[in-house]
Design an enzyme around this catalytic site. Structure first.
Site, PDB file in Angstrom:
ATOM      1  N   THR A   1       0.702   0.284  -4.398  1.00  0.00           N
ATOM      2  CA  THR A   1       0.826  -0.394  -5.649  1.00  0.00           C
ATOM      3  C   THR A   1       1.298  -1.653  -5.643  1.00  0.00           C
ATOM      4  O   THR A   1       1.190  -2.734  -6.373  1.00  0.00           O
ATOM      5  CB  THR A   1       1.218   0.487  -6.772  1.00  0.00           C
ATOM      6  N   ASP A   2       2.481  -1.898  -4.715  1.00  0.00           N
ATOM      7  CA  ASP A   2       3.346  -3.192  -4.697  1.00  0.00           C
ATOM      8  C   ASP A   2       2.509  -4.416  -4.395  1.00  0.00           C
ATOM      9  O   ASP A   2       2.936  -5.334  -5.158  1.00  0.00           O
ATOM     10  CB  ASP A   2       4.452  -2.825  -3.487  1.00  0.00           C
TER      11      ASP A   2
ATOM     12  N   THR B   1       1.735   4.789  -1.317  1.00  0.00           N
ATOM     13  CA  THR B   1       2.225   5.989  -2.113  1.00  0.00           C
ATOM     14  C   THR B   1       0.998   7.028  -2.042  1.00  0.00           C
ATOM     15  O   THR B   1       1.358   8.226  -1.920  1.00  0.00           O
ATOM     16  CB  THR B   1       2.752   5.526  -3.300  1.00  0.00           C
TER      17      THR B   1
ATOM     18  N   SER C   1       2.486  -0.604   1.212  1.00  0.00           N
ATOM     19  CA  SER C   1       2.068  -1.615   0.493  1.00  0.00           C
ATOM     20  C   SER C   1       2.895  -2.982   0.832  1.00  0.00           C
ATOM     21  O   SER C   1       2.142  -4.020   1.105  1.00  0.00           O
ATOM     22  CB  SER C   1       2.240  -1.410  -0.938  1.00  0.00           C
TER      23      SER C   1
END
EC number: 3.5.1.1
Length: 322
Positions: free
Chosen positions: A87-88, A13, A55
């Site tokens: 971030t995942d 992101t 991610s």
């Protein structure tokens, strides 16, 4: 003296933009790649776009590429490194790096919850703060850290706790190890050192399973294959399993497939406390390994790294328990 900081962009992101319909999509080039930060004349930033993937596309093979590049960077005279990441799976890459890099060089992983052109985008701010932490003498020897939202978290314990909130990264039970305030990097606690294994390849077929009320043997039977290298189970409570699973757990142990147990609880540590059928005491005697303090996804990475380094038996158990 000018400090060289290696910037490794991987996508996510933090590198994406919102289109006219409000959908967030990858850019052909990371918008942070050519950004010049003010008041950074004492730093030499060397930027490499090693990947440009969302991610969920991250995997252990790419994590290994990052680890090898950062290990090489120390020999090239870099003071520290910053990895930008979606971030995942950020927490999994962070602990992989922490487990496989034995250097004292500061390594910081950061990301964003809002894309580069959204109102209130946090990407540039987190990026700037990560560079500050990576160039700080206070960060030397601290291991890999995750810097988000003015907090410094240990890669070992931090986890994503909210799907969209910019304050999503938290460290359950233990809390952050530092903060960034008014341009200063402040560490408030340290964590126990862990064994580093500078692996050069990764095994596959290491699985993660979550226990639930009424769980039977079906999932465990499906994993009882010669190709299975290891299994992590997010067990109930302090580390307990439904009694119906015991025969297949025993079969997996007899087939020399390492089984690591953590808790599915958000806070706390898995330990063999309860002495009943399916309780932790029974499971521990069976030969199942307890991993204290890690969540399921992190324990899977730790098991994968240990197996990739050729650990087995008591040596593997000691490594997982550390």
């Amino acid at each position: 003296m000018t400090k060289k900081i290696l910037i490794l962009h991987t996508g996510g992101t933090i590198s994406m933009s919102e289109d006219e319909s409000g959908k967030i999509k990858p850019n052909e080039r990371n918008p942070l790649a050519n950004i010049s930060l003010k008041n950074k004349s004492e730093l030499e930033l060397v930027t490499e776009e090693i990947f440009n993937v969302p991610s969920p596309h991250m995997n252990p093979e790419r994590m290994l590429q990052l680890s090898l590049r950062i290990r090489q960077a120390e020999a090239e005279g870099f003071y520290g490194a910053v990895v930008t990441h979606g971030t995942d799976t950020l927490e999994e890459t962070a602990i992989f790096l922490d487990l496989t890099i034995s250097s004292n060089m500061p390594v910081v992983v950061t990301g964003a919850m809002r894309s580069s052109n959204e109102i209130g985008s946090d990407g540039l701010y987190n990026f700037r703060t990560a560079i500050m932490v990576a160039s700080s003498k206070e960060s030397v020897g601290k291991g890999v850290v995750v810097v988000m939202n003015d907090e410094i978290h240990s890669a070992r314990y931090v986890t994503k706790t909210h799907t969209t909130n910019v304050a999503t990264f938290r460290t359950p039970t233990f809390g952050p190890i530092g903060i960034v305030s008014e341009g200063h990097v402040n560490y408030v606690q340290t964590i126990k050192p862990q064994q580093h294994l500078p692996i050069n390849y990764v095994v596959d077929q290491v699985f993660l399973v979550k226990a639930y009320a009424g769980m039977g043997t079906e999932l465990l039977q499906a994993l009882n294959q010669t190709a299975t290298n290891g299994i992590v189970i997010e067990a109930l409570g302090a580390g307990n399993m439904p009694p119906e699973t015991l025969p297949e757990l025993q079969a997996l142990v007899e087939h020399k497939i390492p089984i690591v147990l953590v808790s599915r609880c958000f806070n706390g540590i898995a330990e063999p406390v309860y002495d009943y059928q399916g309780g932790g005491v029974n499971l521990n005697k069976m030969g199942i390994i307890y991993c204290r303090g890690l969540n399921g996804q992190k324990a899977r990475i730790k098991l994968l790294v240990g197996l990739s380094a050729g650990l087995s038996g008591l040596e593997l158990k000691k490594y997982i328990n550390n």
